[in-house]
Write a protein that holds these residues in place. Structure first.
Motif, mmCIF file in Angstrom:
data_model
loop_
_atom_site.group_PDB
_atom_site.id
_atom_site.type_symbol
_atom_site.label_atom_id
_atom_site.label_comp_id
_atom_site.label_asym_id
_atom_site.label_seq_id
_atom_site.Cartn_x
_atom_site.Cartn_y
_atom_site.Cartn_z
ATOM 1 N N ILE A 293 52.988 35.800 38.717
ATOM 2 C CA ILE A 293 52.599 36.753 39.898
ATOM 3 C C ILE A 293 52.219 38.141 39.518
ATOM 4 O O ILE A 293 52.949 38.593 38.397
ATOM 5 N N ALA B 65 51.604 40.204 46.800
ATOM 6 C CA ALA B 65 51.763 39.398 45.669
ATOM 7 C C ALA B 65 50.653 38.294 45.389
ATOM 8 O O ALA B 65 50.412 37.800 46.437
ATOM 9 N N HIS B 66 50.043 38.172 44.474
ATOM 10 C CA HIS B 66 49.232 36.973 44.120
ATOM 11 C C HIS B 66 49.644 36.074 42.914
ATOM 12 O O HIS B 66 50.034 37.038 42.090
ATOM 13 N N THR B 67 49.382 35.114 42.793
ATOM 14 C CA THR B 67 49.290 34.117 41.683
ATOM 15 C C THR B 67 48.186 34.434 40.659
ATOM 16 O O THR B 67 47.083 34.767 41.212
ATOM 17 N N ILE C 53 41.185 35.247 48.310
ATOM 18 C CA ILE C 53 42.563 35.716 48.349
ATOM 19 C C ILE C 53 42.730 35.940 49.757
ATOM 20 O O ILE C 53 41.779 36.462 50.439
ATOM 21 N N PHE D 23 46.996 29.685 48.128
ATOM 22 C CA PHE D 23 48.020 29.742 47.397
ATOM 23 C C PHE D 23 49.392 30.031 47.926
ATOM 24 O O PHE D 23 49.338 31.273 48.588
ATOM 25 N N ILE E 142 52.618 31.681 47.812
ATOM 26 C CA ILE E 142 53.262 32.639 46.827
ATOM 27 C C ILE E 142 54.668 32.085 46.649
ATOM 28 O O ILE E 142 55.499 32.249 45.593
ATOM 29 N N PRO F 218 54.615 27.990 44.648
ATOM 30 C CA PRO F 218 52.954 27.894 44.039
ATOM 31 C C PRO F 218 52.651 26.770 43.893
ATOM 32 O O PRO F 218 51.506 26.517 43.419
#
Lengths: 164, 164
Positions: A102, A114-116, B152, B157, B159, B162
């Protein structure tokens, strides 16, 4: 993942070389759609990739010059090379264990998101290809043949040694 | 690999819905760059993905209608759904062991060309994103906001999970 980054880097280089065949006036003339100009689009592609990978994921202090400081084809070529040198090792070292890590992004509105890592990397792939699609329309508008967008035929995959 | 296909399928659906807000005249009006028209571009994206995966890689007999047979938004939506149903299982079942398998393509000039599956799949990802970038310019030309190209923020995805 790596192959699509390599594709983008090749295509970007081809477009920067293509820019050498076009007058500066055309490269900085306002157009419809996207960021509205050839050179600022190429600058934006470089800056966004560098900002997300080195600044965002790697949490390094990055210095991204404003467009006005690199507003020529040669300066954007140099900017692209500098950014690529710094971010390429991360892309070449990419492995599946990084997918779900993250990172925290501070949005323009000051919010934390938050992003992977996997999401960020694919965002960057799509981001560059999308903007390049816009350049291809503008190229035809000024009567020039755009750089090919074909991924097949770029030698990215060696059929005789597919693992290369 | 899968996530970028899912991204493309979402964006394509958004653009087809966007087409519902535009007159048929605009959708079939000649424009500069790419394939030169909104609807034929969306048709082309669907046909190319279907042709390469089901016809090329899977070596199935595929029937791709000429554009004239599906020349409305609803017909292209239906065409896209039909093709997606048939090709999606291959994409969802994708695994690294398929990367280096070889498929033979017969080019428009009648020549045989060998490609790895991995190269074909990435070609398709880049192909759709590139053409969508062209649509985004044409949208602004007719005073309409294009579909967002951001990867995004599309919920691709999770979070909190994941691995989903």
């Amino acid at each position: 993942m790596l192959k699509l980054f390599e594709y983008n880097w090749q295509v970007r280089k081809d477009w920067l070389d293509w820019c050498d065949t076009v007058s500066e006036e055309e490269l900085l003339k306002k157009r419809t759609g996207g960021l509205g100009y050839f050179l600022p689009t190429l600058y934006h592609i470089v800056a966004v990739e560098y900002g997300w990978i080195c600044g965002g994921i790697q949490e390094k202090t990055v210095e991204i010059p404003p467009f006005e400081k690199v507003a020529s084809v040669q300066q954007i070529k140099d900017f692209s090379v500098r950014c690529h040198e710094e971010l390429a090792p991360f892309v070449y070292d990419w492995n599946d264990s990084l997918e779900d890590r993250i990172m925290i992004d501070i949005t323009d509105e000051g919010e934390r998101e938050a992003h992977t890592y996997g999401e960020v990397m694919r965002h960057l792939i799509a981001h560059e290809i999308h903007h390049i699609g816009q350049l291809s329309v503008w190229a035809r508008e000024i009567g020039k043949k755009p750089v090919t967008a074909n991924l097949i035929g770029r030698g990215l995959f060696d059929i005789n040694n597919p693992n290369l």
